[in-house]
Design a protein around this motif. Structure first.
Motif, PDB file in Angstrom:
ATOM      1  N   ASP A 130       0.832  -1.196   0.000  1.00  0.00           N
ATOM      2  CA  ASP A 130       0.000   0.000   0.000  1.00  0.00           C
ATOM      3  C   ASP A 130       0.868   1.248   0.000  1.00  0.00           C
ATOM      4  O   ASP A 130       1.594   1.522   0.945  1.00  0.00           O
ATOM      5  CB  ASP A 130      -0.904  -0.003   1.243  1.00  0.00           C
ATOM      6  N   ASN A 131       0.837   1.971  -1.138  1.00  0.00           N
ATOM      7  CA  ASN A 131       1.500   3.268  -1.256  1.00  0.00           C
ATOM      8  C   ASN A 131       3.006   3.179  -0.978  1.00  0.00           C
ATOM      9  O   ASN A 131       3.585   4.010  -0.298  1.00  0.00           O
ATOM     10  CB  ASN A 131       0.849   4.263  -0.290  1.00  0.00           C
ATOM     11  N   VAL A 132       3.636   2.164  -1.570  1.00  0.00           N
ATOM     12  CA  VAL A 132       5.057   1.899  -1.319  1.00  0.00           C
ATOM     13  C   VAL A 132       5.929   2.754  -2.238  1.00  0.00           C
ATOM     14  O   VAL A 132       5.751   2.768  -3.457  1.00  0.00           O
ATOM     15  CB  VAL A 132       5.369   0.410  -1.530  1.00  0.00           C
ATOM     16  N   THR A 133       6.896   3.437  -1.630  1.00  0.00           N
ATOM     17  CA  THR A 133       7.851   4.259  -2.384  1.00  0.00           C
ATOM     18  C   THR A 133       9.268   3.863  -1.999  1.00  0.00           C
ATOM     19  O   THR A 133       9.587   3.719  -0.812  1.00  0.00           O
ATOM     20  CB  THR A 133       7.643   5.754  -2.107  1.00  0.00           C
ATOM     21  N   VAL A 134      10.109   3.670  -3.024  1.00  0.00           N
ATOM     22  CA  VAL A 134      11.527   3.383  -2.810  1.00  0.00           C
ATOM     23  C   VAL A 134      12.336   4.367  -3.648  1.00  0.00           C
ATOM     24  O   VAL A 134      12.112   4.504  -4.851  1.00  0.00           O
ATOM     25  CB  VAL A 134      11.879   1.939  -3.223  1.00  0.00           C
ATOM     26  N   THR A 135      13.260   5.061  -3.001  1.00  0.00           N
ATOM     27  CA  THR A 135      14.166   5.970  -3.709  1.00  0.00           C
ATOM     28  C   THR A 135      15.609   5.584  -3.415  1.00  0.00           C
ATOM     29  O   THR A 135      15.906   4.977  -2.378  1.00  0.00           O
ATOM     30  CB  THR A 135      13.942   7.432  -3.284  1.00  0.00           C
ATOM     31  N   VAL A 136      16.508   5.917  -4.360  1.00  0.00           N
ATOM     32  CA  VAL A 136      17.930   5.641  -4.178  1.00  0.00           C
ATOM     33  C   VAL A 136      18.709   6.893  -4.551  1.00  0.00           C
ATOM     34  O   VAL A 136      18.251   7.705  -5.364  1.00  0.00           O
ATOM     35  CB  VAL A 136      18.395   4.453  -5.051  1.00  0.00           C
ATOM     36  N   PRO A 137      19.887   7.085  -3.960  1.00  0.00           N
ATOM     37  CA  PRO A 137      20.713   8.237  -4.332  1.00  0.00           C
ATOM     38  C   PRO A 137      21.103   8.179  -5.796  1.00  0.00           C
ATOM     39  O   PRO A 137      21.387   7.115  -6.338  1.00  0.00           O
ATOM     40  CB  PRO A 137      21.941   8.094  -3.418  1.00  0.00           C
ATOM     41  N   ASP A 138      21.121   9.340  -6.445  1.00  0.00           N
ATOM     42  CA  ASP A 138      21.518   9.443  -7.849  1.00  0.00           C
ATOM     43  C   ASP A 138      22.296  10.734  -8.010  1.00  0.00           C
ATOM     44  O   ASP A 138      21.748  11.786  -8.340  1.00  0.00           O
ATOM     45  CB  ASP A 138      20.278   9.422  -8.746  1.00  0.00           C
ATOM     46  N   GLY A 139      23.609  10.654  -7.734  1.00  0.00           N
ATOM     47  CA  GLY A 139      24.433  11.867  -7.700  1.00  0.00           C
ATOM     48  C   GLY A 139      24.022  12.725  -6.522  1.00  0.00           C
ATOM     49  O   GLY A 139      23.952  12.257  -5.384  1.00  0.00           O
ATOM     50  N   LEU A 140      23.709  13.975  -6.779  1.00  0.00           N
ATOM     51  CA  LEU A 140      23.276  14.882  -5.710  1.00  0.00           C
ATOM     52  C   LEU A 140      21.765  14.823  -5.505  1.00  0.00           C
ATOM     53  O   LEU A 140      21.246  15.461  -4.580  1.00  0.00           O
ATOM     54  CB  LEU A 140      23.695  16.318  -6.062  1.00  0.00           C
ATOM     55  N   ALA A 141      21.087  14.076  -6.344  1.00  0.00           N
ATOM     56  CA  ALA A 141      19.630  13.978  -6.246  1.00  0.00           C
ATOM     57  C   ALA A 141      19.219  12.565  -5.822  1.00  0.00           C
ATOM     58  O   ALA A 141      20.037  11.771  -5.360  1.00  0.00           O
ATOM     59  CB  ALA A 141      19.001  14.348  -7.585  1.00  0.00           C
ATOM     60  N   GLU A 142      17.941  12.255  -5.968  1.00  0.00           N
ATOM     61  CA  GLU A 142      17.424  10.928  -5.692  1.00  0.00           C
ATOM     62  C   GLU A 142      16.626  10.440  -6.897  1.00  0.00           C
ATOM     63  O   GLU A 142      16.026  11.236  -7.617  1.00  0.00           O
ATOM     64  CB  GLU A 142      16.515  10.930  -4.455  1.00  0.00           C
ATOM     65  N   ARG A 143      16.663   9.131  -7.103  1.00  0.00           N
ATOM     66  CA  ARG A 143      15.875   8.536  -8.174  1.00  0.00           C
ATOM     67  C   ARG A 143      14.796   7.655  -7.568  1.00  0.00           C
ATOM     68  O   ARG A 143      15.067   6.860  -6.664  1.00  0.00           O
ATOM     69  CB  ARG A 143      16.770   7.714  -9.098  1.00  0.00           C
ATOM     70  N   THR A 144      13.584   7.802  -8.040  1.00  0.00           N
ATOM     71  CA  THR A 144      12.470   7.014  -7.526  1.00  0.00           C
ATOM     72  C   THR A 144      12.353   5.710  -8.305  1.00  0.00           C
ATOM     73  O   THR A 144      12.142   5.715  -9.515  1.00  0.00           O
ATOM     74  CB  THR A 144      11.143   7.800  -7.627  1.00  0.00           C
ATOM     75  N   ILE A 145      12.506   4.589  -7.598  1.00  0.00           N
ATOM     76  CA  ILE A 145      12.401   3.261  -8.215  1.00  0.00           C
ATOM     77  C   ILE A 145      10.957   2.771  -8.173  1.00  0.00           C
ATOM     78  O   ILE A 145      10.438   2.255  -9.166  1.00  0.00           O
ATOM     79  CB  ILE A 145      13.317   2.251  -7.512  1.00  0.00           C
TER      80      ILE A 145
END
Length: 227
Positions: free
Chosen positions: A6-21
């Motif tokens: 339910d409403n699962v979000t995973v993000t990972v570092p991507d340089g100085l920003a974050e990328r949403t997987i």
């Protein structure tokens, strides 16, 4: 018992920003249901499976396995949930090279704390179900690719999991063996009443209840494949 995200979000570092997987993913898989999950390479399929298997903790959202909110569980409880309620089948069977097919299943029972006569009988019954009675004493090097995958399926079912997850289990097989493995997986998942999700590039091999697609971190339903 069902699997619910339910409403699962995973993000990972991507340089100085974050990328949403995974971007606010919600889905449910009911007992005995077989769901195929498709998507391009890097779309988040394996991440979604890792979250469902409680191997990865998302930044937000709730994962419910066997009626338990795993998102609020500690490490020990998550480990117990994985051990007693989740079966995982990998792209390659990941068998222990020194153990026979039968011993692979015995080890699963031993780790679960119940390697008794009933568990030994269940191991033999599962190997029979997957057509490996005559190969029960063989080690991985003596088995074909399809046979090793069948051992992997039997091992994943050994603990009577509520949830069964498979990550491209036919990736290393030819189409004929792949179709046979998918048919066997579907048959065994239905027989066990397990909520089953399979990452695959060939959903037509699985004859799934539903086919889901993941793209840009979002999951959508492509089709209901059968009643």
């Amino acid at each position: 018992m069902s699997l619910n995200l339910d409403n699962v979000t995973v993000t990972v570092p991507d340089g100085l920003a974050e990328r949403t997987i995974l971007d606010r993913v919600s889905l449910s898989v009911e007992p005995g249901e077989i769901v195929a999950l498709t998507g391009a390479s890097g779309s988040g399929k394996s991440t979604l499976l890792a979250v469902a298997a409680l191997l990865m903790v998302p930044q937000t959202g709730r994962i419910t396995v066997a009626g338990t909110n795993a998102s609020e569980a500690g490490d020990k409880q998550r480990t117990a949930l994985r051990r007693h309620h989740i079966g995982v089948i990998y792209q390659s069977a990941n068998l222990f090279p020194s153990l026979t097919a039968r011993e692979q299943l015995h080890l699963t029972a031993h780790v679960g704390g119940h390697l008794d006569s009933a568990a030994r009988q269940r191991a033999d019954e599962l190997l029979d179900h997957v057509g490996l009675t005559s190969r029960a004493g063989a080690r991985p090097a003596e088995l074909s690719g399809g046979e090793r995958q069948r051992v992997g399926i039997a091992r994943a079912l050994m603990g009577r999991p509520s949830v069964l997850l498979a990550d491209e289990p036919t990736a290393a097989l030819d189409s004929e063996r792949g179709e046979a493995i998918m048919a066997l997986l579907a048959e065994q998942a239905e027989a066990a009443g397990a909520a089953t999700m399979v990452v695959t590039h060939v959903p037509e091999q699985l004859h799934a209840t539903r086919t889901l697609s993941i793209a840009d971190g979002r999951v959508s339903e492509l089709m209901a494949a059968r009643g």
